[in-house]
Enzyme design. Structure first.
Site, PDB file in Angstrom:
ATOM      1  CG  ASP A  32     -26.914  43.174  77.248  1.00 12.24           C
ATOM      2  OD1 ASP A  32     -26.498  42.844  78.647  1.00 12.24           O
ATOM      3  OD2 ASP A  32     -28.112  43.563  77.520  1.00 12.24           O
ATOM      4  CE  LYS A  54     -21.099  46.146  80.342  1.00 14.58           C
ATOM      5  NZ  LYS A  54     -22.271  45.797  79.340  1.00 14.58           N
ATOM      6  N   GLY A 100     -25.950  42.005  83.682  1.00 15.01           N
ATOM      7  CA  GLY A 100     -26.067  40.484  83.969  1.00 15.01           C
ATOM      8  C   GLY A 100     -24.691  40.419  82.488  1.00 15.01           C
ATOM      9  CD  GLN A 132     -25.783  49.291  84.195  1.00 13.18           C
ATOM     10  OE1 GLN A 132     -25.095  49.661  84.579  1.00 13.18           O
ATOM     11  NE2 GLN A 132     -26.127  48.033  84.280  1.00 13.18           N
TER      12      GLN A 132
END
Ligand code: GDP
Ligand code: IMO
Ligand code: MG
Length: 424
Positions: free
Chosen positions: A13, A16, A40, A224
């Site tokens: 988070d 990216k 996400g 990630q």
């Protein structure tokens, strides 16, 4: 030709998606090479918010080739839901601009059930997974028992195989107090998804090397972050793939010899979702950011844990990923602070150390060593040129670069595409 890996330097988070979106303008191909829809990635453009889970962020540019590589674990039902949502937002997705590796492993409904059941079995040692079946899918891959992208080409055979596996796994799933997987509910959805996705399934290694030989530029969109890496992260509080740069190569079939540039992405502070040690965690920073409506998970909606920027971690991430450049996002999150702390080292049992220890027991005993920086106390969100940043913000970033041993080349001062500043 120039091929770039964008990799997270913290616990995911980092922003990216936004950095990939910014860099995509100058590339032809965007590749996801590991992880699944545990990711996400948020991209905001023209006030429209897109959240990408499996589809590479390059899809938003219209004219780019997007590839889901062999290293990804792909949930076909989840992918169809994502594609449907994106199409509803006006995004064009066809078998010409989205390719799925025939060797990508499939994350199946029983993997999700197993994920939840294994978490329940861990009790207070739970990892806090996203519940997307990531660990069980990669377990099946390594155990050599997985189903791969090619299986999408025969929907009936796939559904028959999955029905058998659901029956097999439901006993353990229910034994942990988790709802059994309802085959009558999921199999029709899986069948529909397989039929819809089959035209996208191809040998993506060939497609990527054809693109490379034609001189196309590629961007590898990491999912990630470094400290969720199965080898280099805070094991066992990690995900199940190599989130570091090596994963981009094994997960795509592109050799390290063809990678030209690595951009590591870190927030100007630190966040973490799920369980596990977090040395610089600070509830006051969390409350401040949550009250601003920020730092809620893009996949699960969970409030992210927050803390000061940990430069021991970012330095380590730049080292193991071979970062040429560092992108610092969310600098604007620190706008209101009088004093900003930066963790420059740790104390372990009274001794100063400059690297993250390997065991959780040691990490839990760490005390952060902070230096304090004066806050700039100014709204950065309207700035469009890095030269116009306040001197105190420039000083903070210069210190970050010094500690990271990597130049800060991109700076995020807001979530939109035009709120990324390039340092010339
Ligand atoms: P990813 O998983 O690394 O792509 O990051 P996420 O999208 O999960 O989380 C990053 C969050 O920060 C999202 O809500 C982004 O819209 C937001 N974001 C990214 N860069 C910036 C920035 O520079 N400033 C602000 N205010 N928000 C940002
Ligand atoms: P992006 O790509 C933040 C975390 C989960 C949990 C651990 C294991 O958006 O940065 P998993 O479901 O992978 O088995 O969960 O990893 N996690 C993430 N945290 N961002 C992510 O992805 C994450 N993907 C997994 O919260 O702690
Ligand atoms: Mg995310």
């Amino acid at each position: 030709m120039s091929n770039t890996i964008v990799v997270g330097a913290q616990w995911g988070d980092e922003g990216k998606g936004k950095i990939v979106d910014y860099l995509t303008e100058h590339v032809d191909v965007v590749v996801r090479a590991q992880g699944g829809n545990n990711a996400g990635h948020t991209v905001i453009h023209d006030d429209v918010k897109y959240v990408l889970h499996l589809v590479p962020s390059g899809i938003l540019w219209g004219d780019k080739l997007n590839v889901i590589g062999n290293g990804v674990v792909l949930d076909p039902i989840g992918l169809v839901e994502e594609i449907t949502k994106l199409r509803g937002q006006g995004v064009t997705i066809t078998p010409n601009n989205l390719l799925i590796s025939d060797c990508a492993h499939l994350a199946m409904p029983y993997h999700k059930g197993l994920d939840k059941a294994r978490e329940a079995a861990r009790g207070d040692k739970k990892i806090g997974t996203t519940g997307r079946g990531i660990g069980p899918s990669y377990s099946d891959k390594v155990e050599r028992a997985g189903l791969r992208g090619t299986a999408l080409r025969d929907a009936d055979a796939l559904c028959q195989e999955v029905a058998e596996r659901i029956a097999l796994h439901n006993e353990f799933i229910t034994s942990q107090g988790i709802e059994p997987v309802n085959a009558d509910e999921v199999l029709p959805k899986l069948r529909e998804a397989a039929i819809m996705l089959a035209p996208h399934v191809t040998n993506t290694v060939v497609a990527l090397h054809d693109a490379r030989k034609a001189g196309k530029d590629m961007l590898f969109e990491g999912a990630q972050g470094t400290f969720l890496d199965i080898d280099h992260g805070t094991y066992p509080f990690v995900t199940s793939s190599n989130t570091t740069t090596g994963g981009a190569c094994t997960g795509s079939g592109i050799s390290p010899r063809h990678i030209d540039r690595v951009v590591a992405v870190a927030k100007a502070y630190t966040t973490r979702v799920g369980s596990g040690p977090f040395t610089t965690e600070n509830d006051a920073i969390g409350d401040m950011l949550h009250n601003m409506g920020r730092e809620f998970g893009a996949t699960t909606g969970r409030a992210r844990r927050c803390g000061w920027l940990d430069m021991v971690l970012v330095h380590w991430a730049c080292m193991v990923n071979g970062a040429d450049e560092l992108a610092i996002t969310n600098l604007d999150g620190l706008d209101g602070l009088d004093t900003i702390k930066l963790c420059t080292a740790y104390k372990l049992d009274g001794k100063v150390i400059n690297h993250p220890p390997s065991t959780i027991a040691e990490i839990e005993r760490l005390e952060p060593v902070y230096e304090e920086h004066q806050g700039w106390k100014q709204d950065l969100s309207g700035i469009r040129n890095a030269d116009d940043l306040p001197p105190l913000a420039k000083k903070y970033l210069a210190r970050v670069a010094e500690l990271a041993e990597a130049p800060v080349t991109l700076i995020g001062i807001g979530p939109s595409r035009d709120q990324t500043l390039r340092v010339c």
